[in-house]
Enzyme design. Structure first.
Site, PDB file in Angstrom:
ATOM      1  N   ASP A 160       0.818  -1.219   0.000  1.00  0.00           N
ATOM      2  CA  ASP A 160       0.000   0.000   0.000  1.00  0.00           C
ATOM      3  C   ASP A 160       0.855   1.273   0.000  1.00  0.00           C
ATOM      4  OD1 ASP A 160      -2.050  -1.835   0.192  1.00  0.00           O
ATOM      5  OD2 ASP A 160      -2.462  -1.459   2.300  1.00  0.00           O
ATOM      6  N   ASP A 181      -0.290  -4.387  -3.772  1.00  0.00           N
ATOM      7  CA  ASP A 181      -1.294  -3.319  -3.870  1.00  0.00           C
ATOM      8  C   ASP A 181      -0.652  -1.950  -3.675  1.00  0.00           C
ATOM      9  OD1 ASP A 181      -3.049  -5.497  -3.995  1.00  0.00           O
ATOM     10  OD2 ASP A 181      -3.595  -5.362  -1.883  1.00  0.00           O
ATOM     11  N   ARG A 237      -5.433  -6.138  -9.039  1.00  0.00           N
ATOM     12  CA  ARG A 237      -6.540  -6.978  -8.600  1.00  0.00           C
ATOM     13  C   ARG A 237      -7.651  -6.052  -8.102  1.00  0.00           C
ATOM     14  NH1 ARG A 237      -4.648  -9.939  -2.949  1.00  0.00           N
ATOM     15  NH2 ARG A 237      -3.861  -8.087  -1.833  1.00  0.00           N
ATOM     16  N   TRP A 239     -10.110  -4.287  -5.923  1.00  0.00           N
ATOM     17  CA  TRP A 239     -10.531  -3.964  -4.563  1.00  0.00           C
ATOM     18  C   TRP A 239     -12.010  -3.593  -4.560  1.00  0.00           C
ATOM     19  CZ3 TRP A 239      -8.091   0.538  -1.214  1.00  0.00           C
ATOM     20  CH2 TRP A 239      -8.467   0.364   0.123  1.00  0.00           C
TER      21      TRP A 239
END
Length: 337
Positions: A160, A181, A237, A239
């Site tokens: 993140d 991510d 991907r 979220w």
């Protein structure tokens, strides 16, 4: 501060203005004629020694452009630009020499080294890093204000790294690094000529975009970017149910796995509303023949809305560099620092 110090600061600002010329087209057509100049210098030769002190000195509900010039150094501090302080620019002269660093993990809204909650913010030539390490959420930069732009910045962490939370954002010539991510959130963002570097050694996702409804005009658009990695990764991907990510004219090394994307455990029915596409990308990782069946190889008609910065209304708010500067009037409290 003495007049001599101020004149020296103006020399550095002239250097900044020279660098800004090369980005003039990227910075839009809105002209900024004058800004208040505040200098941060750890040696004590500026107005403040800490970046947060300079931000705190800006009046609430500020309506003037404020240019915070940060001299080279490693600034170990957690920085926040609050929502009531718009129109701030924070700039170094070279990202590698101006480092803002912290070490925190946990909640994605609490762990960031640098948080932007205000609108009309600009960050230039800064390294923003969270050094906590791998295996946990550790945000380096959180952007939750509208109309924010970053030029020539390095944004570093693992999971993140960039919480591109909400609002319209623009990233130009930035280097963004992480493993899981590491570009996430639900902003409407245009990434131009950025370098995305994955530290993943398996199937770590570069993006996790959180668009939840077809009514939301959000998504991540990558234009003319470069993707590298230490081993292997996927482009993203979902979220959100309507997650939207598009790569255009982007160079992808073999670090990108053939399938391209990860379903994050979603069923085929759920994935029907995801919008993941690419157009005229190059490199060994850009081959689409083995992409997941719900990814899109866009046509020239389909890609048209993603070819310009109109998706973030950039012409309405991206502003050029100030052409003149004025000294901030220091209060009694300021002079004690």
């Amino acid at each position: 501060m003495v007049r001599g110090t101020f004149m020296m600061n103006l020399v550095f600002i002239a250097l900044y203005a020279f660098m800004a010329i090369s980005n003039s087209q990227a910075e839009g057509t809105n002209t900024s004629t004058s800004a208040i100049l505040i200098t941060v210098d750890q040696s004590g030769k500026g107005d403040y020694k800490k970046i947060q002190e300079a931000i705190d000195s800006v009046a609430s509900n500020n309506a003037e452009l404020v240019f915070i010039r940060v001299k080279p150094g490693v600034y170990e501090e957690k920085v926040m630009v609050p929502a009531d302080k718009p129109f701030i620019t924070i700039s170094g002269t070279k990202a590698a020499d101006t480092v803002i660093t912290w070490n925190d993990s946990g909640d994605i809204f609490e762990s960031p080294t640098f948080s932007v909650l205000a609108s009309d913010f600009i960050g230039r030539y800064l390294t923003i890093q969270n050094t906590y390490g791998a295996g946990v959420k550790a945000v380096a930069l959180r952007v939750s204000g509208d109309r924010a732009a970053f030029y020539g910045c390095r944004i570093l962490s693992h999971q993140d790294t960039l919480l591109d939370d909400t609002g319209r954002h623009y990233y130009n010539n930035c280097y963004i690094e992480g493993d899981v991510d590491f570009i996430c959130g639900n902003a409407a963002s245009f990434f131009e000529k950025c370098h995305l570097h994955s530290l993943s050694v398996g199937t770590g996702a570069i993006t996790a975009q959180r668009r939840m409804s077809p009514a939301e005009d959000t998504g991540f658009m990558f234009f003319g970017c470069k993707i590298t990695g230490v081993k292997t990764a996927v482009l993203g991907r979902p979220w959100g149910t309507y997650s939207r990510v598009v790569f255009v004219f982007t160079y992808m090394t073999s670090a990108i796995l053939p399938q391209g994307w990860d379903d994050w455990g979603n069923s085929a029915d759920q994935l029907r509303t995801v919008y993941y596409g690419q157009y005229k990308c190059s490199g060994r990782g850009a081959t689409t023949s083995k992409r997941v069946e719900w990814a899109r190889d866009l046509t020239s008609e389909e890609v048209e809305p993603f070819l310009t910065k109109d998706m973030i209304d950039a012409n309405a708010w991206l502003r050029s560099a100030p052409t003149s500067f004025k000294k901030k009037a220091l209060s009694a409290n300021d002079t004690k620092n």
